[in-house]
Design a protein around this motif. Structure first.
Motif, PDB file in Angstrom:
ATOM      1  N   PHE A  61      58.978  -7.275  46.254  1.00 47.46           N
ATOM      2  CA  PHE A  61      57.977  -8.335  46.197  1.00 47.46           C
ATOM      3  C   PHE A  61      58.420  -9.584  46.956  1.00 47.46           C
ATOM      4  O   PHE A  61      57.627 -10.527  47.078  1.00 47.46           O
ATOM      5  CB  PHE A  61      57.663  -8.680  44.739  1.00 47.46           C
ATOM      6  CG  PHE A  61      56.967  -7.584  43.998  1.00 47.46           C
ATOM      7  CD1 PHE A  61      55.589  -7.451  44.070  1.00 47.46           C
ATOM      8  CD2 PHE A  61      57.686  -6.669  43.243  1.00 47.46           C
ATOM      9  CE1 PHE A  61      54.942  -6.428  43.386  1.00 47.46           C
ATOM     10  CE2 PHE A  61      57.053  -5.654  42.554  1.00 47.46           C
ATOM     11  CZ  PHE A  61      55.667  -5.520  42.635  1.00 47.46           C
ATOM     12  N   GLY A  62      59.655  -9.594  47.435  1.00 46.32           N
ATOM     13  CA  GLY A  62      60.115 -10.671  48.299  1.00 46.32           C
ATOM     14  C   GLY A  62      60.159 -12.040  47.655  1.00 46.32           C
ATOM     15  O   GLY A  62      59.881 -13.052  48.308  1.00 46.32           O
ATOM     16  N   LEU A 182      58.590  -8.034  32.670  1.00 46.07           N
ATOM     17  CA  LEU A 182      58.938  -9.332  33.249  1.00 46.07           C
ATOM     18  C   LEU A 182      58.268  -9.508  34.613  1.00 46.07           C
ATOM     19  O   LEU A 182      57.698 -10.570  34.902  1.00 46.07           O
ATOM     20  CB  LEU A 182      60.456  -9.459  33.376  1.00 46.07           C
ATOM     21  CG  LEU A 182      60.983 -10.835  33.809  1.00 46.07           C
ATOM     22  CD1 LEU A 182      62.362 -11.083  33.204  1.00 46.07           C
ATOM     23  CD2 LEU A 182      61.085 -10.965  35.325  1.00 46.07           C
ATOM     24  N   VAL A 183      58.347  -8.481  35.446  1.00 44.21           N
ATOM     25  CA  VAL A 183      57.751  -8.573  36.782  1.00 44.21           C
ATOM     26  C   VAL A 183      56.253  -8.811  36.680  1.00 44.21           C
ATOM     27  O   VAL A 183      55.689  -9.669  37.384  1.00 44.21           O
ATOM     28  CB  VAL A 183      58.055  -7.297  37.591  1.00 44.21           C
ATOM     29  CG1 VAL A 183      57.248  -7.272  38.887  1.00 44.21           C
ATOM     30  CG2 VAL A 183      59.542  -7.210  37.916  1.00 44.21           C
ATOM     31  N   GLN A 184      55.576  -8.073  35.801  1.00 48.78           N
ATOM     32  CA  GLN A 184      54.127  -8.238  35.667  1.00 48.78           C
ATOM     33  C   GLN A 184      53.766  -9.625  35.145  1.00 48.78           C
ATOM     34  O   GLN A 184      52.811 -10.245  35.629  1.00 48.78           O
ATOM     35  CB  GLN A 184      53.570  -7.151  34.752  1.00 48.78           C
ATOM     36  CG  GLN A 184      53.596  -5.764  35.383  1.00 48.78           C
ATOM     37  CD  GLN A 184      53.148  -4.673  34.427  1.00 48.78           C
ATOM     38  OE1 GLN A 184      53.420  -4.732  33.229  1.00 48.78           O
ATOM     39  NE2 GLN A 184      52.478  -3.661  34.946  1.00 48.78           N
ATOM     40  N   ASN A 185      54.523 -10.131  34.175  1.00 48.86           N
ATOM     41  CA  ASN A 185      54.267 -11.487  33.685  1.00 48.86           C
ATOM     42  C   ASN A 185      54.506 -12.528  34.772  1.00 48.86           C
ATOM     43  O   ASN A 185      53.761 -13.504  34.892  1.00 48.86           O
ATOM     44  CB  ASN A 185      55.149 -11.777  32.468  1.00 48.86           C
ATOM     45  CG  ASN A 185      54.576 -11.211  31.183  1.00 48.86           C
ATOM     46  OD1 ASN A 185      53.418 -11.403  30.872  1.00 48.86           O
ATOM     47  ND2 ASN A 185      55.394 -10.506  30.431  1.00 48.86           N
ATOM     48  N   TYR A 186      55.559 -12.317  35.549  1.00 49.88           N
ATOM     49  CA  TYR A 186      55.866 -13.258  36.636  1.00 49.88           C
ATOM     50  C   TYR A 186      54.760 -13.236  37.684  1.00 49.88           C
ATOM     51  O   TYR A 186      54.331 -14.295  38.175  1.00 49.88           O
ATOM     52  CB  TYR A 186      57.205 -12.909  37.263  1.00 49.88           C
ATOM     53  CG  TYR A 186      57.640 -13.862  38.349  1.00 49.88           C
ATOM     54  CD1 TYR A 186      58.344 -15.025  38.046  1.00 49.88           C
ATOM     55  CD2 TYR A 186      57.337 -13.614  39.681  1.00 49.88           C
ATOM     56  CE1 TYR A 186      58.736 -15.903  39.042  1.00 49.88           C
ATOM     57  CE2 TYR A 186      57.722 -14.491  40.686  1.00 49.88           C
ATOM     58  CZ  TYR A 186      58.422 -15.632  40.366  1.00 49.88           C
ATOM     59  OH  TYR A 186      58.801 -16.505  41.349  1.00 49.88           O
ATOM     60  N   LEU A 187      54.291 -12.045  38.044  1.00 46.56           N
ATOM     61  CA  LEU A 187      53.226 -11.941  39.041  1.00 46.56           C
ATOM     62  C   LEU A 187      51.950 -12.610  38.535  1.00 46.56           C
ATOM     63  O   LEU A 187      51.264 -13.322  39.283  1.00 46.56           O
ATOM     64  CB  LEU A 187      52.963 -10.472  39.360  1.00 46.56           C
ATOM     65  CG  LEU A 187      54.099  -9.723  40.063  1.00 46.56           C
ATOM     66  CD1 LEU A 187      53.765  -8.248  40.205  1.00 46.56           C
ATOM     67  CD2 LEU A 187      54.390 -10.334  41.435  1.00 46.56           C
ATOM     68  N   GLN A 188      51.620 -12.413  37.271  1.00 42.53           N
ATOM     69  CA  GLN A 188      50.424 -13.045  36.708  1.00 42.53           C
ATOM     70  C   GLN A 188      50.585 -14.557  36.656  1.00 42.53           C
ATOM     71  O   GLN A 188      49.613 -15.308  36.844  1.00 42.53           O
ATOM     72  CB  GLN A 188      50.147 -12.472  35.326  1.00 42.53           C
ATOM     73  CG  GLN A 188      49.657 -11.031  35.365  1.00 42.53           C
ATOM     74  CD  GLN A 188      49.586 -10.400  33.995  1.00 42.53           C
ATOM     75  OE1 GLN A 188      50.375 -10.717  33.107  1.00 42.53           O
ATOM     76  NE2 GLN A 188      48.647  -9.499  33.808  1.00 42.53           N
ATOM     77  N   LEU A 189      51.815 -15.021  36.405  1.00 44.48           N
ATOM     78  CA  LEU A 189      52.063 -16.462  36.432  1.00 44.48           C
ATOM     79  C   LEU A 189      51.823 -17.022  37.830  1.00 44.48           C
ATOM     80  O   LEU A 189      51.220 -18.099  37.988  1.00 44.48           O
ATOM     81  CB  LEU A 189      53.491 -16.752  35.959  1.00 44.48           C
ATOM     82  CG  LEU A 189      53.918 -18.221  35.892  1.00 44.48           C
ATOM     83  CD1 LEU A 189      54.826 -18.461  34.686  1.00 44.48           C
ATOM     84  CD2 LEU A 189      54.672 -18.625  37.162  1.00 44.48           C
ATOM     85  N   PRO A 275      53.681 -13.631  45.676  1.00 42.55           N
ATOM     86  CA  PRO A 275      54.717 -12.741  46.203  1.00 42.55           C
ATOM     87  C   PRO A 275      54.117 -11.709  47.161  1.00 42.55           C
ATOM     88  O   PRO A 275      52.902 -11.481  47.197  1.00 42.55           O
ATOM     89  CB  PRO A 275      55.281 -12.060  44.953  1.00 42.55           C
ATOM     90  CG  PRO A 275      54.952 -13.004  43.838  1.00 42.55           C
ATOM     91  CD  PRO A 275      53.646 -13.629  44.220  1.00 42.55           C
ATOM     92  N   ARG A 276      54.991 -11.062  47.914  1.00 42.55           N
ATOM     93  CA  ARG A 276      54.555 -10.074  48.907  1.00 42.55           C
ATOM     94  C   ARG A 276      54.128  -8.785  48.220  1.00 42.55           C
ATOM     95  O   ARG A 276      54.756  -8.317  47.273  1.00 42.55           O
ATOM     96  CB  ARG A 276      55.700  -9.800  49.875  1.00 42.55           C
ATOM     97  CG  ARG A 276      55.377  -8.789  50.967  1.00 42.55           C
ATOM     98  CD  ARG A 276      56.543  -8.620  51.913  1.00 42.55           C
ATOM     99  NE  ARG A 276      57.700  -8.036  51.237  1.00 42.55           N
ATOM    100  CZ  ARG A 276      58.920  -8.552  51.248  1.00 42.55           C
ATOM    101  NH1 ARG A 276      59.161  -9.681  51.870  1.00 42.55           N
ATOM    102  NH2 ARG A 276      59.920  -7.951  50.623  1.00 42.55           N
ATOM    103  N   LEU A 277      53.055  -8.177  48.696  1.00 48.62           N
ATOM    104  CA  LEU A 277      52.608  -6.887  48.169  1.00 48.62           C
ATOM    105  C   LEU A 277      53.409  -5.772  48.834  1.00 48.62           C
ATOM    106  O   LEU A 277      53.392  -5.640  50.055  1.00 48.62           O
ATOM    107  CB  LEU A 277      51.118  -6.688  48.430  1.00 48.62           C
ATOM    108  CG  LEU A 277      50.532  -5.362  47.946  1.00 48.62           C
ATOM    109  CD1 LEU A 277      50.527  -5.308  46.427  1.00 48.62           C
ATOM    110  CD2 LEU A 277      49.118  -5.171  48.503  1.00 48.62           C
ATOM    111  N   LEU A 456      49.037  -6.703  43.005  1.00 40.00           N
ATOM    112  CA  LEU A 456      50.458  -6.907  42.742  1.00 40.00           C
ATOM    113  C   LEU A 456      50.863  -6.298  41.398  1.00 40.00           C
ATOM    114  O   LEU A 456      51.888  -5.611  41.299  1.00 40.00           O
ATOM    115  CB  LEU A 456      50.773  -8.401  42.746  1.00 40.00           C
ATOM    116  CG  LEU A 456      50.755  -9.108  44.107  1.00 40.00           C
ATOM    117  CD1 LEU A 456      50.801 -10.622  43.926  1.00 40.00           C
ATOM    118  CD2 LEU A 456      51.921  -8.641  44.972  1.00 40.00           C
ATOM    119  N   VAL A 457      50.059  -6.528  40.368  1.00 44.25           N
ATOM    120  CA  VAL A 457      50.372  -5.994  39.041  1.00 44.25           C
ATOM    121  C   VAL A 457      50.308  -4.465  39.053  1.00 44.25           C
ATOM    122  O   VAL A 457      51.136  -3.787  38.429  1.00 44.25           O
ATOM    123  CB  VAL A 457      49.409  -6.581  37.989  1.00 44.25           C
ATOM    124  CG1 VAL A 457      49.598  -5.905  36.641  1.00 44.25           C
ATOM    125  CG2 VAL A 457      49.634  -8.083  37.856  1.00 44.25           C
ATOM    126  N   ALA A 458      49.341  -3.900  39.758  1.00 43.92           N
ATOM    127  CA  ALA A 458      49.244  -2.443  39.860  1.00 43.92           C
ATOM    128  C   ALA A 458      50.449  -1.857  40.584  1.00 43.92           C
ATOM    129  O   ALA A 458      50.935  -0.770  40.233  1.00 43.92           O
ATOM    130  CB  ALA A 458      47.948  -2.055  40.567  1.00 43.92           C
TER     131      ALA A 458
END
Length: 477
Positions: A61-62, A182-189, A275-277, A456-458
């Motif tokens: 996700f860079g 954590l990654v999904q929460n961060y991406l949603q944030l 973030p990068r897809l 991103l979440v997917a």
């Protein structure tokens, strides 16, 4: 001493039968596996291999801050630490089961002081009541060993070894789950930050429109209704930006807990960039799904349950135990270890339950039912794994198509807004037309950010469904 030879010979014969373990040998249960994924035709089913490397998939996700947060999961997440403790506990149980293969050795020292009592013999004579007080000291070494004739110990070790492997898979599953969450929460944030930045930039444009409308009202070109509509549009947009703070705080608190920190001691600076897809490869190697720890754990629990059937079945056969003891017994502690005070014993013992009102049969039926349950759980976990991969592959494919359409819609909305503003300034349309197109343009832009966030979440969910990154594992022919 010669009498002990037949006993020793019999014990050796029984001990040689230790390889005759009762109960079924384990065979991995068959699971309904499709020849290929519906959403990825080049996929092939494979065997579980959760010990394969999963890679630093979150780095795709860079985002440097995301990388730093995920690295803290293994060290600070309490669910991961609990799973690690459970794994160590399973290793201890396995060690205790293995210890049953070896003899036990114990020691005992007793000292007693006693006096005899008077009694009458059958001939009518009486023993003198003046028997002296007698001291007795006894030092004993004992040893016993259960011969694994019917494989009860071996099956128990087999079951616990599989349980250790299942606990190891649970540990990996806990890590993967915490990382993905954590990654999904961060991406949603970050999507929340992007939405808020969009609303704030839009509000700045609305402020300029409000200022222009007020100026037009002051010179009598626009009516009071135009000013009121511009004010309403601005305040509504500002309220939407403020409302996003609730969700952002919740995402931030969730991330804090995932890295083992109190929410009060943790914060993430806002940013408007997403973030990068990660780019999804056209070919997904067959070995990726092998690493899913939940599938591996379910399969190893089936192996443990199968071994427990042998443990239950061994209870129907006699248990052979070899016991030995020796030591010294005497009346004087100073001369206790002299040769005349020595004693020893050695011999086998067979123990068999003759009647238990069906208790052993009930235990065996329980073990069979437990195995059937683990097999069903394993097969369900395989199906669930395929479903999750299919779901996220489909989501990424459909959302990519939606993203393109939504961006086109946002472009047309921006063009319609520009034309309407020009018409309003020319006096050919009312300000209500401007407000309507402003709302449509903002909604279209927010939809673009929303679809980007869902993609991103997917992608993060697909990494979790695959058990990690897709690099480093060539497809198996």
């Amino acid at each position: 001493m010669m009498r002990t030879k037949p006993c020793l010979i019999a014990a050796c014969v029984f001990a040689l039968l230790g390889g005759c373990a009762v109960g079924p040998d384990y065979v991995r249960p068959q699971a309904p596996l499709p020849a290929a994924f519906k959403e990825s035709r080049d996929w092939k089913p494979a065997q579980p291999a959760d010990d394969a490397p999963t890679g630093r998939w979150w780095a795709r996700f860079g985002d440097a801050e995301l990388n730093a947060l995920v690295e803290q999961v293994d060290l600070s997440n309490q669910n991961v630490l609990a799973a690690a403790a459970q794994f160590r506990q399973a290793e201890g149980v396995l060690g205790a089961a293995r210890a049953a293969w070896f003899p036990t050795l114990g020691s005992n020292f007793t000292a007693s002081r006693a006096q005899g009592v008077s009694s009458t013999t059958t001939s009518g004579s009486t023993v003198s009541p003046g028997t002296p007080i007698k001291n007795t000291d006894r030092l004993t070494l004992t040893s016993s060993w259960e011969a694994d004739v019917w494989g009860r110990i071996s099956r128990n070790v087999e079951a616990n070894r599989a349980s250790v492997a299942a606990s190891a898979a649970d540990l990996q599953a806990a890590k993967l789950s915490a990382q993905a969450t954590l990654v999904q929460n961060y991406l949603q944030l970050r999507v929340n930050d992007a939405q808020r930045r969009l609303l704030e930039e839009t509000a700045q444009g609305y402020r300029r429109s409000l200022e222009i409308t007020r100026n037009r009202f002051e010179v009598g070109v626009a009516g009071r209704i135009d000013v009121a509509q511009a004010e309403l549009q601005l305040r509504t947009t500002e309220a939407q930006a403020v409302d996003l703070k609730v969700a952002r705080a919740q995402y931030e608190h969730a991330i804090a807990v995932l890295v083992g920190k109190a929410p009060a001691d943790f914060s993430i600076a806002p940013t408007g960039a997403l973030p990068r897809l990660p780019a999804l490869p056209e070919l997904l190697p067959a070995r990726l799904l092998e690493r899913r720890p939940d599938v591996a754990g379910a399969e190893r629990r089936a192996a443990a349950a199968n071994a427990q059937i042998g443990v239950a079945q061994a209870a129907f056969f006699p248990a052979l135990t070899l016991s030995a003891s020796g030591g010294y017994q005497g009346t004087s502690l100073s001369e206790l270890t002299t040769l005349p005070n020595r004693f020893w014993s050695l011999g086998p013992a067979l123990a068999l339950t003759l009647f238990d009102a069906g208790a052993r049969s009930a235990v065996k039926e329980q073990a069979l039912a437990a195995y059937d349950k683990t097999v069903a759980t394993y097969r369900q976990s395989v199906l669930t794994a395929f479903q999750e991969v299919e779901d996220n592959l489909a989501a990424l494919r459909v959302l990519a198509e939606e993203d393109g359409v939504q961006r086109e819609a946002a472009g047309f909305a921006a063009e319609a807004l520009r034309l309407t503003q020009n018409q309003y300034q020319a006096g050919t349309v009312s300000y209500l037309n401007v407000v309507t197109n402003q709302t449509a343009a903002l909604s279209a832009d927010r939809s673009v950010v929303d679809v980007s966030g869902r993609r991103l979440v997917a992608a993060a969910a697909l990494f979790k469904a695959l058990g990690g990154d897709w690099d480093g594992l060539p497809a198996r022919e």
